[in-house]
Design an enzyme around this catalytic site. Structure first.
Site, PDB file in Angstrom:
ATOM      1  N   HIS A   1      -1.429  11.859   0.251  1.00 25.68           N
ATOM      2  CA  HIS A   1      -1.520  12.777  -0.886  1.00 25.68           C
ATOM      3  C   HIS A   1      -2.311  12.162  -2.032  1.00 25.68           C
ATOM      4  O   HIS A   1      -1.939  12.254  -3.191  1.00 25.68           O
ATOM      5  CB  HIS A   1      -0.115  13.191  -1.346  1.00 25.68           C
ATOM      6  CG  HIS A   1       0.744  13.640  -0.211  1.00 25.68           C
ATOM      7  ND1 HIS A   1       0.547  14.831   0.458  1.00 25.68           N
ATOM      8  CD2 HIS A   1       1.786  13.036   0.412  1.00 25.68           C
ATOM      9  CE1 HIS A   1       1.446  14.946   1.423  1.00 25.68           C
ATOM     10  NE2 HIS A   1       2.194  13.874   1.426  1.00 25.68           N
TER      11      HIS A   1
ATOM     12  N   ASP B   1      -0.829  12.852  10.627  1.00 23.19           N
ATOM     13  CA  ASP B   1       0.226  13.017   9.634  1.00 23.19           C
ATOM     14  C   ASP B   1       1.376  13.796  10.236  1.00 23.19           C
ATOM     15  O   ASP B   1       1.196  14.544  11.198  1.00 23.19           O
ATOM     16  CB  ASP B   1      -0.294  13.728   8.386  1.00 23.19           C
ATOM     17  CG  ASP B   1       0.553  13.441   7.147  1.00 23.19           C
ATOM     18  OD1 ASP B   1       1.432  12.554   7.202  1.00 23.19           O
ATOM     19  OD2 ASP B   1       0.346  14.109   6.115  1.00 23.19           O
ATOM     20  N   GLY B   2       2.549  13.600   9.662  1.00 16.76           N
ATOM     21  CA  GLY B   2       3.742  14.336  10.046  1.00 16.76           C
ATOM     22  C   GLY B   2       4.383  14.936   8.810  1.00 16.76           C
ATOM     23  O   GLY B   2       4.180  14.442   7.701  1.00 16.76           O
TER      24      GLY B   2
ATOM     25  N   GLU C   1       5.567  11.750  12.476  1.00 12.37           N
ATOM     26  CA  GLU C   1       4.482  10.780  12.258  1.00 12.37           C
ATOM     27  C   GLU C   1       4.082  10.129  13.580  1.00 12.37           C
ATOM     28  O   GLU C   1       2.895  10.008  13.893  1.00 12.37           O
ATOM     29  CB  GLU C   1       4.887   9.714  11.238  1.00 12.37           C
ATOM     30  CG  GLU C   1       5.126  10.215   9.832  1.00 12.37           C
ATOM     31  CD  GLU C   1       3.859  10.483   9.034  1.00 12.37           C
ATOM     32  OE1 GLU C   1       2.734  10.267   9.538  1.00 12.37           O
ATOM     33  OE2 GLU C   1       3.999  10.922   7.878  1.00 12.37           O
TER      34      GLU C   1
ATOM     35  N   ASP D   1      -0.748   7.535   7.053  1.00 11.44           N
ATOM     36  CA  ASP D   1      -0.149   7.221   5.758  1.00 11.44           C
ATOM     37  C   ASP D   1       1.297   6.761   5.932  1.00 11.44           C
ATOM     38  O   ASP D   1       2.019   6.578   4.965  1.00 11.44           O
ATOM     39  CB  ASP D   1      -0.249   8.411   4.794  1.00 11.44           C
ATOM     40  CG  ASP D   1       0.492   9.642   5.263  1.00 11.44           C
ATOM     41  OD1 ASP D   1       1.229   9.576   6.269  1.00 11.44           O
ATOM     42  OD2 ASP D   1       0.333  10.702   4.623  1.00 11.44           O
TER      43      ASP D   1
ATOM     44  N   ASP E   1      -2.518  16.482   6.886  1.00 14.26           N
ATOM     45  CA  ASP E   1      -1.297  16.918   6.215  1.00 14.26           C
ATOM     46  C   ASP E   1      -1.168  18.439   6.257  1.00 14.26           C
ATOM     47  O   ASP E   1      -0.084  18.978   6.529  1.00 14.26           O
ATOM     48  CB  ASP E   1      -1.279  16.417   4.768  1.00 14.26           C
ATOM     49  CG  ASP E   1      -0.048  16.895   4.014  1.00 14.26           C
ATOM     50  OD1 ASP E   1       1.066  16.509   4.406  1.00 14.26           O
ATOM     51  OD2 ASP E   1      -0.210  17.672   3.047  1.00 14.26           O
TER      52      ASP E   1
END
Length: 152
Positions: free
Chosen positions: A129, A13-14, A51, A74, A139
């Site tokens: 999320h 994740d970023g 990301e 994501d 995250d």
């Protein structure tokens, strides 16, 4: 299904505060019973760069080529870029179909090189999320990097 010793899972994740702004990336790496968390920061970046960096750094952390790597992201930008757009970009000399330079081309090229080190790289999209435990951990790591970048 591959034996666990032949399979690595990367949850990536970023995060970015402002776009552009201070950002961070996070990775949860799972190899059999082993687990490792990675994260980093950048003082001035974009969400898409973070990301991409998460996936690149996760793959770069693998010390040897792996037969199977599953990457969970994501980011539809990362997923579509690697699975749909990259072939055309490479064919067109890193230009888009509109003959414009590909944004983040250096990162895409690094990602391509990292993927080529491994056997079967599989891409999985997860809704961000949404309560997926490993995506939530990635995250949190990305947000830690972003917060450290913001504080420095």
């Amino acid at each position: 299904m591959q034996p666990t010793t032949d399979l690595v899972d990367l949850y990536t994740d970023g995060a970015c505060s402002g776009n552009p702004g201070p950002g961070g990336w996070g990775v949860v790496l799972r190899y059999g019973d082993h687990e490792r968390e990675l994260y980093g920061k950048d003082a001035a970046t974009t969400n898409n760069k973070m990301e991409l960096t998460a996936v690149i750094e996760g793959l770069a952390a693998l010390t040897r080529p792996m037969p199977v790597v599953r990457i969970y992201t994501d980011s539809t930008y990362v997923l579509k870029g690697i699975t749909q757009w990259m072939h055309g970009w490479k064919r067109n000399g890193w230009l888009t179909s509109a003959k414009q330079p590909v944004k983040n081309a250096e990162l895409w090229q690094r990602l391509d090189a990292e993927c080529l080190r491994h056997g079967d790289v599989q891409w999985e999209w997860v809704k961000g999320h949404n309560g997926h435990p490993d995506n939530e951990r990635a995250d949190q790591l990305a947000c830690r990097g972003r917060d450290e970048a913001r504080a420095s």
